[in-house]
Write an enzyme that holds these catalytic residues in place. Sequence first.
Site, PDB file in Angstrom:
ATOM      1  N   ASP A 294    -100.407  33.404 -56.705  1.00  0.00           N
ATOM      2  CA  ASP A 294     -99.196  33.900 -56.057  1.00  0.00           C
ATOM      3  C   ASP A 294     -98.881  35.346 -56.459  1.00  0.00           C
ATOM      4  OD1 ASP A 294     -99.022  31.294 -55.277  1.00  0.00           O
ATOM      5  OD2 ASP A 294     -97.076  30.897 -56.217  1.00  0.00           O
ATOM      6  N   HIS A 438    -100.894  33.074 -61.046  1.00  0.00           N
ATOM      7  CA  HIS A 438    -100.432  34.359 -60.519  1.00  0.00           C
ATOM      8  C   HIS A 438    -101.511  35.426 -60.726  1.00  0.00           C
ATOM      9  CE1 HIS A 438     -96.680  32.126 -61.084  1.00  0.00           C
ATOM     10  NE2 HIS A 438     -96.212  32.862 -60.088  1.00  0.00           N
TER      11      HIS A 438
HETATM   12 NI    NI Z   1     -94.108  33.814 -56.655  1.00  0.00          NI
END
Ligand code: NI
Length: 493
Positions: A294, A438
């Site tokens: 992400d 991430h």
């Molecule tokens: Ni996010």
Amino acid sequence: MHKLRFFSGIALLALSAGGCGLAASSPERDIIVPAEPTLIDFADPAAVTGLSTRTLTGRDSSSSRYVHIAYPELADAPALNKALRARAQRQLRDFRERTKGSVAYPRPELNVNWQLAAASPKAVAVRLRTGEFLGTRWDNSTRTYWFDPGENQAVGSTGLLAGQSALDALAALVREQLTERGSQVERDAVTGGGDQFDSMAFNRNGDLVVEFDDCQIGTCSLGRLAVAVPAGQVAPLLSGLGRRAQASAREAVATGYVSDDEGAPLPRNNPAAVSNKAGTVDCAKVKCVALTFDDGPGPRTGRLLDLLVEGRARATFFAVGNGAVAQPELLRRMSADGHLIGNHSWAHRDLSKQPTSKITDSLARTADAVAAAIGQAPTLVRPPYGAVSQDLRNVARDMGYSLVTWNVDTEDQRDGTAADIANTVVRKAHPGAIIRMHDTDRETVDAVPDILKRLRGKGYSFVTVPELYGSARMQAGRLYRSGSEPSRKQPLT
Ligand code: NI
């Protein structure tokens, strides 16, 4: 992506060759429509060479508050990068302090995104737009930093003016402009002191646009409040940088760009994004997991893509539109390498706090940015912070999106090392797991080779999210947390 109409594509190339590229874009859509002269033509960040994006979440994203700060980094502007980094760190620190021990719901949230209010070899401007939610409403504020490439100097917006007396004179001109704005504006509060003039840029005519924060000089319900001081009036008050910035704002138009906000909408008939290697693994026969990344693309995304190629793994990237539009080449690489790109909203605000119109806008703009880069539109949305409201489900259903959260969280935004992150993933992985990470996080990227090696040793294959479900198509408006989701009954709402 927001549309641009070029009178001449050559002008863009010529300016790009001079260092920072330059283009004009249309104003952001999530503001109250201001009077025409206060519109700023934002530059297209993808046309600026050496630009990447940074994201600050604090690596302590506690469950009690949400933070997402994004800002650009320019290869040729170290002083600007330093100022932006210091600003981001200060905002994070202040917000943590203000929300210490908070148990409020909805959760307090800090969100910062950016635009380029100028990008020429003469002057660069980064406009930071901050939204802060402390329980009842969003407070929005803007701050624009200017960079003088000739001097390698970064200054606040007041650096456009030639000293305090020029600021005082500007305050008088601004008060004059505000006489037409009615009694909700406290005209006399404009003194030029404090941070009242911390967000200024030039429009295409060379008028100086002065933007005020919510509630700064008027009632909070007014929305964006800005005035445009005519070019001729402001010219005698400008510093050297101010004069160069004003000239290059006018040149941008003269050389052939106009924003095309009223033009035809972008075609929305792009084919659905799909991995070009989809179907090469049968998850009914082998153990599969879906690695998901992400918040990118960011400065570490390129290295992550190298590591995934080396490890023969595919993943799903949930891109933030504000960063994606600046780095389309990274999206193209993801797509070429067999990864899948999903939608993680335009600016990473918690969509569950937003009304339907803003959710739609945020997802559509991001889809446009992805489609402009790879020619395919995302079909999956990962809601920022995993926060889902009924409105979001309805919008997703209407726009044809499946919502994807996760059932394995690496918690890589906390203070773990790469080894901690790898151990967490390997311990929690199971067939059909959707693993959330991430690509903006250094330790996560460092952990990837170890994760791939150890999970492959246990017999796992790495596929994109839709491949977990094999021939069963993912449904619009439905929320998927794991690869076994379709077997469960779930209201479609
Ligand atoms: Ni996010």
